[in-house]
Design an enzyme around this catalytic site. Structure first.
Site, PDB file in Angstrom:
ATOM      1  N   GLU A 249      -4.004  -5.151  10.575  1.00  0.00           N
ATOM      2  CA  GLU A 249      -3.281  -4.737   9.359  1.00  0.00           C
ATOM      3  C   GLU A 249      -1.914  -3.567   9.609  1.00  0.00           C
ATOM      4  O   GLU A 249      -1.474  -2.745  10.235  1.00  0.00           O
ATOM      5  CB  GLU A 249      -3.738  -4.097   8.295  1.00  0.00           C
ATOM      6  CG  GLU A 249      -2.865  -3.947   6.719  1.00  0.00           C
ATOM      7  CD  GLU A 249      -3.317  -3.824   5.534  1.00  0.00           C
ATOM      8  OE1 GLU A 249      -3.204  -3.714   4.274  1.00  0.00           O
ATOM      9  OE2 GLU A 249      -3.653  -2.492   5.704  1.00  0.00           O
ATOM     10  N   GLY A 387      -7.297   5.657   7.524  1.00  0.00           N
ATOM     11  CA  GLY A 387      -8.493   6.400   6.915  1.00  0.00           C
ATOM     12  C   GLY A 387      -9.963   5.281   6.896  1.00  0.00           C
ATOM     13  O   GLY A 387     -10.710   5.577   7.073  1.00  0.00           O
ATOM     14  N   ALA A 388      -9.479   4.363   6.872  1.00  0.00           N
ATOM     15  CA  ALA A 388      -9.889   3.385   6.309  1.00  0.00           C
ATOM     16  C   ALA A 388      -9.448   1.646   6.909  1.00  0.00           C
ATOM     17  O   ALA A 388      -7.803   2.049   6.505  1.00  0.00           O
ATOM     18  CB  ALA A 388     -11.572   2.889   5.657  1.00  0.00           C
ATOM     19  N   MET A 389     -10.466   0.615   7.175  1.00  0.00           N
ATOM     20  CA  MET A 389      -9.190  -0.512   6.708  1.00  0.00           C
ATOM     21  C   MET A 389     -10.185  -1.555   6.413  1.00  0.00           C
ATOM     22  O   MET A 389     -11.927  -1.666   7.073  1.00  0.00           O
ATOM     23  CB  MET A 389      -9.125  -0.889   8.452  1.00  0.00           C
ATOM     24  CG  MET A 389      -8.597  -2.384   8.331  1.00  0.00           C
ATOM     25  SD  MET A 389      -6.981  -2.616   7.574  1.00  0.00           S
ATOM     26  CE  MET A 389      -7.495  -4.321   6.605  1.00  0.00           C
ATOM     27  N   GLU A 390      -9.944  -2.315   5.404  1.00  0.00           N
ATOM     28  CA  GLU A 390     -10.963  -3.030   4.284  1.00  0.00           C
ATOM     29  C   GLU A 390     -11.025  -4.246   5.263  1.00  0.00           C
ATOM     30  O   GLU A 390     -11.805  -5.191   4.204  1.00  0.00           O
ATOM     31  CB  GLU A 390     -10.398  -3.861   3.608  1.00  0.00           C
ATOM     32  CG  GLU A 390      -9.062  -4.245   3.095  1.00  0.00           C
ATOM     33  CD  GLU A 390      -7.886  -3.312   3.426  1.00  0.00           C
ATOM     34  OE1 GLU A 390      -6.222  -3.288   3.340  1.00  0.00           O
ATOM     35  OE2 GLU A 390      -7.585  -2.331   3.669  1.00  0.00           O
ATOM     36  N   ASN A 391     -11.700  -5.151   6.538  1.00  0.00           N
ATOM     37  CA  ASN A 391     -11.322  -5.884   7.037  1.00  0.00           C
ATOM     38  C   ASN A 391     -12.899  -6.427   6.550  1.00  0.00           C
ATOM     39  O   ASN A 391     -14.202  -5.920   5.695  1.00  0.00           O
ATOM     40  CB  ASN A 391     -12.356  -5.356   8.664  1.00  0.00           C
ATOM     41  CG  ASN A 391     -11.037  -4.488   8.880  1.00  0.00           C
ATOM     42  OD1 ASN A 391      -9.991  -5.336   9.357  1.00  0.00           O
ATOM     43  ND2 ASN A 391     -11.680  -3.576   9.488  1.00  0.00           N
ATOM     44  N   GLU A 424     -12.095   1.067  -0.156  1.00  0.00           N
ATOM     45  CA  GLU A 424     -12.907  -0.286   1.310  1.00  0.00           C
ATOM     46  C   GLU A 424     -13.691  -1.386   0.174  1.00  0.00           C
ATOM     47  O   GLU A 424     -12.835  -2.349   0.231  1.00  0.00           O
ATOM     48  CB  GLU A 424     -12.926  -0.187   2.056  1.00  0.00           C
ATOM     49  CG  GLU A 424     -12.582   1.546   2.951  1.00  0.00           C
ATOM     50  CD  GLU A 424     -10.561   1.012   2.597  1.00  0.00           C
ATOM     51  OE1 GLU A 424     -10.227   0.022   2.918  1.00  0.00           O
ATOM     52  OE2 GLU A 424     -10.085   2.207   2.464  1.00  0.00           O
ATOM     53  N   HIS A 427     -11.481  -3.658  -1.985  1.00  0.00           N
ATOM     54  CA  HIS A 427     -11.033  -4.607  -1.600  1.00  0.00           C
ATOM     55  C   HIS A 427     -11.442  -5.722  -0.970  1.00  0.00           C
ATOM     56  O   HIS A 427     -10.589  -6.577  -0.778  1.00  0.00           O
ATOM     57  CB  HIS A 427      -9.996  -3.962  -0.160  1.00  0.00           C
ATOM     58  CG  HIS A 427      -8.616  -3.233  -0.155  1.00  0.00           C
ATOM     59  ND1 HIS A 427      -8.221  -3.671  -0.403  1.00  0.00           N
ATOM     60  CD2 HIS A 427      -8.148  -1.246  -0.216  1.00  0.00           C
ATOM     61  CE1 HIS A 427      -6.667  -2.678  -0.288  1.00  0.00           C
ATOM     62  NE2 HIS A 427      -7.232  -1.499   0.229  1.00  0.00           N
ATOM     63  N   GLU A 446      -2.990  -2.226  -2.686  1.00  0.00           N
ATOM     64  CA  GLU A 446      -3.526  -0.926  -2.441  1.00  0.00           C
ATOM     65  C   GLU A 446      -3.117  -0.266  -3.627  1.00  0.00           C
ATOM     66  O   GLU A 446      -4.180   0.548  -3.773  1.00  0.00           O
ATOM     67  CB  GLU A 446      -2.431  -0.075  -1.416  1.00  0.00           C
ATOM     68  CG  GLU A 446      -2.773  -0.678   0.272  1.00  0.00           C
ATOM     69  CD  GLU A 446      -3.926  -0.876   0.800  1.00  0.00           C
ATOM     70  OE1 GLU A 446      -4.378   0.130  -0.002  1.00  0.00           O
ATOM     71  OE2 GLU A 446      -3.821  -1.893   1.448  1.00  0.00           O
TER      72      GLU A 446
END
Length: 997
Positions: A249, A387-391, A424, A427, A446
């Site tokens: 992203e 901080g994190a990624m919502e894959n 996350e 998301h 977001e």
């Protein structure tokens, strides 16, 4: 190795090579046979042949060099070579430059930053083989697609990929009966990271048929924190271990494999990963099949094939190759939830696993739509920029955002893990199941997740009072930034990757969350939930825009409220209103105008930015009075002023109840006085969030010059009775801001004495024991948060008792190994380093390097910036230049804590200037981190000299996606200068008078 075994191996390699070439020319009959690409293949030839080949290569290179030397000057494009990472341009810039001219003299035929919409990908089959030692990656992708219009070309994305082979063919039952289309040319345009594939004359792609695009490519594992990149950790034996992970992203999938890298191009994905036997691989979906392949020098390689995914956007694709351990559990609906960590860290993952299961079960109920995948992996990544990624189905986290040790981590760290987990996981429905059509609606993803994260954590931890904390974590920071002339609307037009990166900011996240909370307070939670359920069911596995959400919510009000009409005034124009209220007898008159911190600042260009609504809003104006302090009343200001009569006479009236509205209130006449009197005599008649909002409005209106400094100072006197966390956190944040601006002024010493007097009662009540107490209306959790704020402030104000207590605890820890309770550590470490000199700093540095607890490392990292010795601070800054010493993701933290230290603010600024190019190389020009570095280092400056110096330096520097952050920082410096000029003397006079009584 025996010659027989060598021959068998060589024959097997040749067999794979033949199959691969056939596959990539569209002639393969068995799609399950894939070649393995390695850089250490063995080739055998005679000496004469070798000399001949070398001579031919030399001659060929010579002629290529001559051609390049005399050809049209290169402008950053190549033909079937590795992509050049050149700055993306806007469509207007492209047309202004008369299109991009290739070295051959050709124009790049597609002159838009967005891909054509008439080619629609349906399915990707991807194979990658990364080498974690050489960082080489070989792979191929087959993209099945359709066309909506007849065409002879395809445009797709590619960045830093060397394309080795390609084909296009029609999809039929028997692939042997269809010849691939002839391809006349493949052109690359690096500024837009696009490839243009054109078919030979006479070849056409037509609607109604399915086609496939096959590409074989080569690339490298990145060392930046984007795309497909390398990370590492040090295990308990002191050995460094490597893993490869992804962060796509917003626009980095194209650097891992050729693709249609825009969110509206959803497709299904099938992934195949070749890995070494000591690793495991993870993907968005569960693994389907594992095959073992032997390949050279006794190396055992495994081939992991995964289940086909649901429809999703490319930025949500994720894969990881690592040697991690995991623990797992299942939700009541049978979804397997697993946490993956480096070996030895699994005990710190128990809270995350428990919370993830609870939150997923709650979201299933809240959204009314079941989680759509069979599993949910959550993995801790040592090097991670966000901080994190919502894959989808494989969420990646920074270690501090997922690991928690109940014996070693603070309450703040505990809460942070829960909040990021909930964000996350939200998301997975809002962003993944239903995705924005384009990045201008990033806030829809977001902002919503930033709101629902608090709803989710409040459900599983109601004693944490998350909705009270919402105002200090979301609403107030958004109000502060959105009052600048250099802000932007929530929904903003963006085109290229730089512009997209720039909107991952406080406006998209926090303002988005705040206006959704405002809407929820008007609609009610039930209507919001039903509207969300309809929205998700209508658009699942598809894309949507903001209007689609507003329509679903309006339908659930039975069209009694036109949600789009109301909310467009909050999403399509920047800023927010200042509501001025006055009361004459029982008649209340409320007016609205745009609130700006710097209304007279001509350099912001505010007047040049037009609003379709002329900066008027639909405002849900709420209020409570002394007659009915627990009954909220609501009136609407429909892009206009409003006047109403109360049926009774009120002693006081408080607007914007619990700060649920995204606006500020200025009380005219005696209304301020009546509220101050109420706070001083009986503050608890107002809720904690109402008390916090009065403080926040008063301090901010003073900053804007609407009220003089005596107003917030008079209100602040009530704090000697305050016992709740949220009002204290609000007040202390504003006092810290004043302290930074006044630090070199006489008023600073007086301000510290004033704050010290205010906190004296609460300091005595919270004490130094890391436990709960009898504080009014406070939970055990929020008491710990409050204690940390109060003790830190006591140290800042040089409270002798606090300094003695903290330094004693620090010395006992350093010299005797005495344990410091987790919630006191930030205070104790900071004080110990501030007053402990080199010995204390060196001890903390050693502990930082030895600790395997992420939350502890983060505390030490922040505390080490508290040193009083400039030499220590300079050494600390220099350590950031080595990624093996301080991880890139932590560089901003170090610069920020040093810049906030009066002994280090100029050191941080000098360091940023001296190593700007290093930071650009480390993070990339398109990274949002560059803007955050600028803000952290310079936004507190408050002199004309500082302003000129910052302006001059950045006038010759390309700040990439940090341009908006730079403009905001410059505006904040001008604001600080003006505030100091207008308020310094008054603050000093007021404080002298008050402290002398």
């Amino acid at each position: 190795m025996s010659s027989r075994k060598f021959n068998r191996m060589n024959a097997k390699m040749n067999e794979h090579e033949v199959d691969d070439v056939a596959f990539l020319t569209g002639e393969a009959s068995n799609v399950n046979k894939r070649v393995l690409y390695e850089q250490d293949r063995i080739a055998v030839c005679s000496q004469k042949r070798a000399v001949g080949i070398a001579l031919l290569v030399f001659v060929g290179l010579f002629f290529v060099a001559v051609i390049i030397a005399f050809a049209t000057p290169l402008s950053g494009c190549s033909f079937l070579n590795g992509s050049i990472d050149t700055e993306p341009l806007t469509d207007e810039e492209l047309l202004e430059h008369n299109r991009f001219i290739l070295p051959s003299g050709e124009e790049f035929p597609w002159n838009k930053s967005r891909l054509p919409e008439f080619v629609r990908p349906l399915h990707y089959t991807i194979q990658i083989h990364p080498n974690l030692t050489t960082l080489d990656v070989t792979g191929w992708v087959v993209i099945q697609f359709i066309v909506l219009n007849e065409t002879d070309f395809i445009v797709f994305h590619s960045r830093n990929l060397r394309i080795i082979d390609k084909w296009v063919k029609e999809e039929v039952e028997d692939p042997h009966r269809v010849e691939p289309h002839n391809i006349s040319r493949l052109l690359e345009y690096p500024p837009f990271q696009q490839m243009y594939l054109e078919l030979a004359e006479g070849s056409k792609l037509v609607p109604g048929k399915n086609y496939s695009l096959g590409i074989r490519f080569y690339t490298n594992i990145s060392t930046e924190l984007e795309g497909f990149y390398l990370s590492s950790y040090v295990n308990s034996q002191g050995e460094r271990r490597y893993l490869a992970t992804t962060h796509f992203e917003p626009t980095y999938a194209r650097s891992a494999f050729p693709c249609f890298d825009e969110p509206q191009f959803k497709a299904t994905f099938k992934m195949i990963i070749i890995r070494n036997q000591q690793h495991k691989s993870l993907f968005n979906m569960p693994i389907k099949k594992i095959e073992t392949v032997y390949y050279g020098y006794h190396m055992e390689l495994w081939r992991d094939e995964f289940e086909e995914s649901v429809e999703m956007s490319t930025y949500l694709v994720a894969f990881v190759i690592c040697d991690y351990e995991s623990i797992s559990n299942k939700t009541t609906k049978g979804v397997e939830v697993a946490i993956h960590t480096p070996p030895g860290l699994l005990p710190q993952a128990k809270f995350a696993l428990q919370s993830a299961v609870q939150v997923m079960e709650y979201y299933d109920e809240f959204f009314g739509v079941p989680y759509p995948l069979p599993k949910q992996d959550l993995i801790a990544i040592p090097d991670f920029g966000a901080g994190a990624m919502e894959n989808f189905g494989l969420i990646t986290y920074r270690e501090t955002s997922i690991l928690y040790d109940s014996n070693e981590s603070s309450s703040a760290a505990h809460q942070w893990v829960a909040v990021v987990l909930a964000h996350e996981l939200a998301h997975q429905w809002f962003g993944n199941l239903v995705t924005m059509k384009w990045w201008n609606d990033l806030w829809l993803n977001e902002g919503f997740a930033s709101f629902i994260e608090y709803v989710g954590v409040d459900h599983i931890r109601p004693e944490w009072k998350m909705m009270e904390q919402f105002v200090i974590e979301k609403t107030q920071p958004a109000l502060a930034l959105d009052a600048l002339g250099s802000s932007h609307p929530i929904s903003v037009e963006v085109q290229d990757p730089r512009e997209i990166e720039a909107i991952f900011d406080t406006i998209s996240y926090n303002k988005g969350a705040a206006i959704l909370r405002m809407l929820e307070s008007v609609l009610g939670l039930n209507i919001l939930r039903h509207g969300l359920t309809d929205y998700l069911n209508e658009h699942k596995f598809d894309n949507a825009d903001t209007k689609d959400l507003w329509d679903a919510l309006s339908a659930n009000t039975n069209e009694t409220m036109k949600v789009k009409t109301v909310m467009d005034t909050w999403t399509l124009q920047m800023g927010y209103p200042l509501i001025e209220v006055r009361c004459e007898n029982n008649t209340v008159k409320a007016t609205q105008e745009r609130f700006l911190l710097n209304p007279a600042d001509n350099e912001t260009g505010v007047d040049l930015i037009q609003s379709p609504f002329k900066y008027k809003w639909y405002v849900p104006l709420t209020y409570v009075t002394d007659a009915k302090p627990r009954t909220m009343q609501l009136v609407w200001m429909n892009m206009s002023d409003y006047e109403f009569t109360m049926p009774y006479r009120a002693e006081w009236i408080k607007f914007n109840v619990n700060q649920t509205g995204f606006y500020r209130v200025h009380y005219q006449g005696k209304l301020w006085d009546s509220l101050v009197k109420t706070l001083l005599s009986n503050p608890f008649v107002l809720s904690p969030t109402d008390r916090a909002s009065l403080l926040d409005d008063a301090f901010t209106l003073c900053k804007a010059g609407v009220v003089d400094a005596s107003v917030p100072l008079e209100i602040a006197k009530y704090l000697m009775k305050e016992t709740d966390y949220v009002p204290w956190a609000t007040a202390l944040e504003h006092f810290r801001s004043w302290s930074k601006i006044l630090y070199e002024r006489q008023a600073h010493r007086l301000l510290m004495q004033f704050v010290l007097k205010l906190i004296e009662p609460i300091y005595k009540r919270v004490g130094w024991a890391d436990e709960g107490s009898h504080l009014m209306n406070s939970s055990f959790h929020t008491i710990r948060l409050l204690r940390s704020e109060v003790l830190s402030t006591a140290i800042l104000c040089d409270n002798k008792d606090a300094v003695k207590e903290a330094t004693t605890k620090f010395n006992n820890w350093m010299q005797k190994g005495a344990r410091v309770p987790p919630n006191l550590r930030e205070v104790v470490y900071s004080a110990g380093i501030k007053y402990g000199g080199v010995v204390g700093w060196d001890h903390c540095w050693a502990q930082y390097n030895a600790s395997r607890i992420p939350s502890e490392k983060k505390l030490l990292l922040k505390a080490m910036g508290s040193a009083s010795d400039p030499w220590l601070l300079q050494q600390y800054l220099d350590a950031c230049l080595s990624r093996d010493v301080v991880r890139p993701q932590d560089v901003r933290t170090v610069l920020a804590v040093v810049a906030s230290n009066p002994s280090g603010r100029l050191l941080a600024w000098r360091h940023l200037r001296a190593y700007w190019m290093n930071f650009q190389t480390l993070f990339g020009e398109g990274s949002f981190t560059m803007g955050s570095l600028i803000t952290a280092v310079v936004s507190h400056f408050s002199s004309e000299f500082d302003y000129v110096e910052v302006t001059n330096f950045f006038s010759d520097v390309d700040v990439g996606s940090g341009a908006r952050a730079l403009n905001q920082s410059l505006e904040m410096i001008r604001l600080n200068i003006r505030w100091l000029q207008n308020n310094e003397n008054q603050i000093e006079d007021w404080l002298r008078k008050y402290l002398s009584t």
